[in-house]
Design a protein around this motif. Structure first.
Motif, PDB file in Angstrom:
ATOM      1  N   UNK A 253       0.835  -1.210   0.000  1.00  0.00           N
ATOM      2  CA  UNK A 253       0.000   0.000   0.000  1.00  0.00           C
ATOM      3  C   UNK A 253       0.870   1.260   0.000  1.00  0.00           C
ATOM      4  N   UNK A 254       1.980   1.211   0.746  1.00  0.00           N
ATOM      5  CA  UNK A 254       2.898   2.359   0.811  1.00  0.00           C
ATOM      6  C   UNK A 254       3.527   2.639  -0.549  1.00  0.00           C
ATOM      7  N   UNK A 255       3.923   1.581  -1.257  1.00  0.00           N
ATOM      8  CA  UNK A 255       4.501   1.778  -2.594  1.00  0.00           C
ATOM      9  C   UNK A 255       3.499   2.464  -3.512  1.00  0.00           C
ATOM     10  N   UNK A 256       2.233   2.047  -3.425  1.00  0.00           N
ATOM     11  CA  UNK A 256       1.190   2.667  -4.258  1.00  0.00           C
ATOM     12  C   UNK A 256       0.993   4.137  -3.888  1.00  0.00           C
ATOM     13  N   UNK A 257       1.047   4.439  -2.567  1.00  0.00           N
ATOM     14  CA  UNK A 257       0.890   5.830  -2.117  1.00  0.00           C
ATOM     15  C   UNK A 257       2.051   6.711  -2.570  1.00  0.00           C
ATOM     16  N   UNK A 258       3.266   6.169  -2.489  1.00  0.00           N
ATOM     17  CA  UNK A 258       4.444   6.928  -2.942  1.00  0.00           C
ATOM     18  C   UNK A 258       4.296   7.258  -4.428  1.00  0.00           C
ATOM     19  N   UNK A 259       3.821   6.294  -5.186  1.00  0.00           N
ATOM     20  CA  UNK A 259       3.622   6.512  -6.623  1.00  0.00           C
ATOM     21  C   UNK A 259       2.529   7.558  -6.872  1.00  0.00           C
ATOM     22  N   UNK A 260       1.468   7.505  -6.060  1.00  0.00           N
ATOM     23  CA  UNK A 260       0.341   8.429  -6.248  1.00  0.00           C
ATOM     24  C   UNK A 260       0.693   9.858  -5.809  1.00  0.00           C
ATOM     25  N   UNK A 261       1.298   9.995  -4.614  1.00  0.00           N
ATOM     26  CA  UNK A 261       1.563  11.327  -4.055  1.00  0.00           C
ATOM     27  C   UNK A 261       2.827  11.948  -4.637  1.00  0.00           C
ATOM     28  N   UNK A 262       3.827  11.104  -4.914  1.00  0.00           N
ATOM     29  CA  UNK A 262       5.146  11.553  -5.391  1.00  0.00           C
ATOM     30  C   UNK A 262       5.758  12.599  -4.454  1.00  0.00           C
ATOM     31  N   UNK A 263       5.971  12.221  -3.187  1.00  0.00           N
ATOM     32  CA  UNK A 263       6.516  13.185  -2.218  1.00  0.00           C
ATOM     33  C   UNK A 263       7.974  13.498  -2.490  1.00  0.00           C
ATOM     34  N   UNK A 264       8.399  14.672  -2.029  1.00  0.00           N
ATOM     35  CA  UNK A 264       9.812  15.034  -2.093  1.00  0.00           C
ATOM     36  C   UNK A 264      10.583  14.487  -0.895  1.00  0.00           C
ATOM     37  N   UNK A 265       9.852  14.218   0.206  1.00  0.00           N
ATOM     38  CA  UNK A 265      10.505  13.776   1.442  1.00  0.00           C
ATOM     39  C   UNK A 265       9.461  13.110   2.339  1.00  0.00           C
ATOM     40  N   UNK A 266       9.943  12.196   3.193  1.00  0.00           N
ATOM     41  CA  UNK A 266       9.101  11.576   4.227  1.00  0.00           C
ATOM     42  C   UNK A 266       9.714  11.903   5.579  1.00  0.00           C
ATOM     43  N   UNK A 267       8.860  12.314   6.534  1.00  0.00           N
ATOM     44  CA  UNK A 267       9.312  12.529   7.910  1.00  0.00           C
ATOM     45  C   UNK A 267       8.577  11.543   8.805  1.00  0.00           C
ATOM     46  N   UNK A 268       9.347  10.724   9.514  1.00  0.00           N
ATOM     47  CA  UNK A 268       8.758   9.659  10.333  1.00  0.00           C
ATOM     48  C   UNK A 268       9.055   9.882  11.806  1.00  0.00           C
TER      49      UNK A 268
END
Length: 357
Positions: free
Chosen positions: A84-99
């Motif tokens: 699901x995360x891979x699909x979200x990364x593809x959909x949103x195309x973020x510049x950065x993730x903060x965890x």
């Protein structure tokens, strides 16, 4: 129009969510479009419902070191969360993730790194929790609350930033806080905070010494859900709440001394607000020991009076209150020079820097 996109993630406890909330105004000011990824039904979903930020729930599972029937099903939930995360990364195309940590973050951070999206982690405790340890290899930078944490992390990856504090906590009004409790300014105010779930041991200890405390102080007690003591309702100078939200900033401003558990975010708030405090960390029986290490660090830095749960009695708690009150100016001076108030800016600068590389 926002020119950069960021995914914030963190969940499982309020401590994994509120620092993200504290960062959001500064990130918006810097031109980020914000998205939040958490679990489908965790408390982070409820906390984020108060904000105009798109929320995406993914499957998550816990990695346990002990036997539990869920150990047979959670690996499949984690794998599902990764897909699901891979699909979200593809959909949103973020510049950065903060965890901010918590088990829900692991599949997202792994998926982001796989897709070449830079990740910044924040570790609240002195020794990194399991979820963050699993993500360290995937991170560009790891932000920490404590200088002692750096020795647990790869060389050159860690920076001491402190914990992001919600700006509104600095905007409290003392009179509003006193009025909310029905107090006046004739006696100093002690506030007791048991953590988001409350603390039976701390509640009991405080109530045992309440008559002595009320001789010299007024007491506001945040005791946790279903932990009110009906027999004490109406006691002059004492007021109890399960929890507060918007009033917290005013209660913090009104408080002259705080008795608290030693969760990392809570104690960083106390340091940033320069509140003399007694820390009673969760014992090893009830935790992995992170609160004990946090409290020991704050004691070393001169910010806090440490009272271990196993040493807590009516006598030792009263002694702790007297000592902390007598030395309150020393505690305040140490916290004022400790640099815990500018974590939001430090972390936002780090996020900017990894976006630019």
């Amino acid at each position: 129009m926002a020119d950069k996109k960021i995914i914030l993630t963190g969940g499982g406890t309020a401590g994994h969510v509120t620092p993200n909330i504290a960062l959001m105004p500064e990130l918006k000011k810097r031109g980020y479009e914000i998205f939040y990824v958490g679990s489908k039904e965790g408390m982070e979903k409820d906390l984020m419902s108060n904000f105009d930020v798109p929320y995406y729930g993914i499957s998550s599972g816990k990695l346990r070191r002990y036997f539990d029937v869920k150990n047979f099903t959670d690996p499949f939930r984690i794998l599902s969360g990764y897909n699901q995360s891979k699909a979200l990364i593809k959909e949103i195309q973020p510049d950065v993730v903060f965890s901010k940590g918590g088990f829900v973050t692991v599949p997202l951070v792994k998926a982001a790194a796989k897709k070449g999206v830079p990740c910044v982690l924040h570790e609240s405790d002195i020794s990194p929790g399991l979820a963050n340890r699993l993500c360290i290899k995937s991170a560009k930078v790891i932000c920490t609350n404590f200088p002692e944490t750096i020795r647990h992390l790869p060389e050159g990856k860690a920076q001491v930033t402190g914990s992001p504090i919600r700006q509104e906590l600095f905007e409290g009004d003392k009179k509003t806080g006193l009025d909310f409790c029905g107090f006046d300014d004739s006696k100093p105010v002690i506030m007791i905070i048991g953590g988001s779930l409350g603390s039976v041991r701390v509640n009991e200890a405080v109530r045992e010494i309440l008559p002595q405390l009320l001789e010299e102080y007024q007491v506001v007690h945040l005791c946790g859900k279903d932990k009110l003591d009906e027999s004490l309702v109406g006691t002059k100078g004492y007021v109890q709440f399960e929890y507060v939200q918007k009033e917290l900033k005013d209660l913090m401003k009104a408080a002259d001394l705080v008795i608290s558990r030693a969760g990392a975010n809570a104690i960083c708030e106390l340091a940033a607000l320069h509140k003399p405090n007694i820390l009673i960390p969760l014992s090893l029986e009830a935790s992995r020991g992170d609160q004990i290490l946090n409290a020991e660090s704050f004691e070393r830095q001169g910010y806090s009076y440490l009272l271990r749960e196993e040493d807590m009695t009516s006598e030792t708690l009263l002694r702790g209150v007297k000592t902390t009150w007598d030395k309150r100016e020393e505690f305040i001076e140490a916290m004022e020079t400790g640099g815990h108030g500018d974590a939001v800016k430090k972390i936002a600068d780090i996020i900017d820097s990894v976006c630019e590389k």
